[in-house]
Design an enzyme around this catalytic site. Structure first.
Site, PDB file in Angstrom:
ATOM      1  N   SER A 145       0.712  -1.226  -0.116  1.00 35.28           N
ATOM      2  CA  SER A 145       0.151   0.092  -0.109  1.00 35.28           C
ATOM      3  C   SER A 145       0.964   1.253   0.003  1.00 35.28           C
ATOM      4  O   SER A 145       1.993   1.246   0.436  1.00 35.28           O
ATOM      5  CB  SER A 145      -0.812  -0.075   1.178  1.00 35.28           C
ATOM      6  OG  SER A 145      -1.518   1.151   1.329  1.00 35.28           O
ATOM      7  N   TYR A 158      -1.644  -0.741  10.461  1.00 35.05           N
ATOM      8  CA  TYR A 158      -1.734  -1.106   9.136  1.00 35.05           C
ATOM      9  C   TYR A 158      -0.541  -0.760   8.521  1.00 35.05           C
ATOM     10  O   TYR A 158       0.224  -1.317   7.522  1.00 35.05           O
ATOM     11  CB  TYR A 158      -2.929  -0.576   8.508  1.00 35.05           C
ATOM     12  CG  TYR A 158      -3.331  -0.758   7.166  1.00 35.05           C
ATOM     13  CD1 TYR A 158      -3.772  -2.032   6.707  1.00 35.05           C
ATOM     14  CD2 TYR A 158      -2.994   0.306   6.230  1.00 35.05           C
ATOM     15  CE1 TYR A 158      -3.919  -2.143   5.367  1.00 35.05           C
ATOM     16  CE2 TYR A 158      -3.114  -0.055   4.881  1.00 35.05           C
ATOM     17  CZ  TYR A 158      -3.587  -1.174   4.347  1.00 35.05           C
ATOM     18  OH  TYR A 158      -4.083  -1.276   2.980  1.00 35.05           O
TER      19      TYR A 158
END
Ligand SMILES: NC(=O)c1ccc[n+]([C@@H]2O[C@H](COP(=O)([O-])OP(=O)(O)OC[C@H]3O[C@@H](n4cnc5c(N)ncnc54)[C@H](OP(=O)(O)O)[C@@H]3O)[C@@H](O)[C@H]2O)c1
Length: 255
Positions: A145, A158
């Site tokens: 990501s 995350y």
């Protein structure tokens, strides 16, 4: 030329392929001539993806697997090896997020996010690399990501898993290059999926994202499919350890 490249993709595994990005990548692999193993926990979802793969004339193997469980990973990869004989491509896509502020993160949240996003991808890679080595090589693609590269308000845990994934990509690439296994990552910015739908429905949040995106739009799933097919094919044979950001220019934006 492109047809020749596509022939390289014979059998692909996609984790988290029950919906969202994983489903799009599984269908993309089928369009690029691969049979596909579709892994996730929810049976109806993987069966739906399997039907869409079969619509493209390819074989589909839906497998109910929780990638936080090492034993389930080993069993699934053994079964895939028995049924398909080889694994050409592994796409580590399964992931989740809990957006707690740093001071509120619990030990349980930390463990769950790390086990899903990083540990699961590692043990899937380890199991599949053993099979790939036996058949002369393969390609592993990690769905990381933008949050693993720059600091965002997506949640610290995350972000740490995705940064870990980008580094893990480099280390596995280094170890397995001699075995003709390439390991690369894709770093998406925002795409509409069940993971992000609610956030993107918030007009203020969406405008904030678009303000930071030179291309002034969120991604379309086909944008990621192109990157994944490239990294699965001979077209990327001299690439390993890299992260391709598919982000509308977000990570080059300096202000
Ligand atoms: N959407 C975005 O904008 C965006 C941006 C950057 C990166 N990403 C990354 O892209 C990947 C896919 O995201 P998405 O938006 O498509 O998410 P999603 O719509 O929530 O789909 C996630 C998939 O992963 C599966 N999964 C979750 N935990 C699992 C587990 N323990 N074992 C097996 N499968 C599991 C889910 O199925 P079950 O729950 O049925 O198991 C589901 O099929 C993630 O790694 C995410 O971090 C997404």
């Amino acid at each position: 030329m492109i047809e020749e490249w596509n022939q390289f993709v014979l059998f692909a595994i996609v984790t988290g392929a029950g919906k969202g990005i994983g489903r799009a990548l599984a269908i993309g692999a089928a369009e690029a001539s691969a049979d596909v193993a579709i892994l996730a926990r929810t049976l109806e979802d993987i069966q739906e993806t399997a039907a869409l793969v079969r619509d493209h004339g390819r074989k589909a193997y839906p497998l109910q697997v929780n990638i936080t469980n090492h034993e389930e990973i080993t069993e699934a990869v053994t079964r895939i090896k028995q049924e398909a004989g080889q694994i050409d491509v592994l796409i580590n896509n399964a992931g989740m997020n809990i957006r707690s502020k740093a001071e509120d993160v619990t030990e349980e949240e930390w463990t769950k996010i790390f086990q899903t996003n990083l540990q699961g991808a590692f043990f899937m890679s380890q199991s599949c690399a053993k099979v790939m080595k036996e058949s002369g090589g393969g390609k592993i693609i990690n769905i990381a990501s933008v949050a693993g590269q720059v600091a965002l308000r997506t949640g610290v845990v995350y972000a740490a898993t995705k940064a870990g994934m980008i580094q893990m990509t480099k280390n596995l690439a280094l170890e397995w290059a001699v075995d003709h296994i390439s390991v690369n990552a894709i770093g998406p910015w925002y795409f509409r999926t069940p993971l992000t739908d609610k956030l993107l429905q918030n007009e203020e949040y969406l405008q904030d994202i678009l303000a930071r995106t030179p291309m002034k739009r969120v991604g379309e799933l086909k944008d990621l499919v192109g990157a994944a097919v490239f990294l699965s094919s001979e077209a990327s044979d001299y690439m390993t350890g890299q992260t391709l950001f598919v982000d509308g220019g977000m990570t080059i934006y300096g202000f």
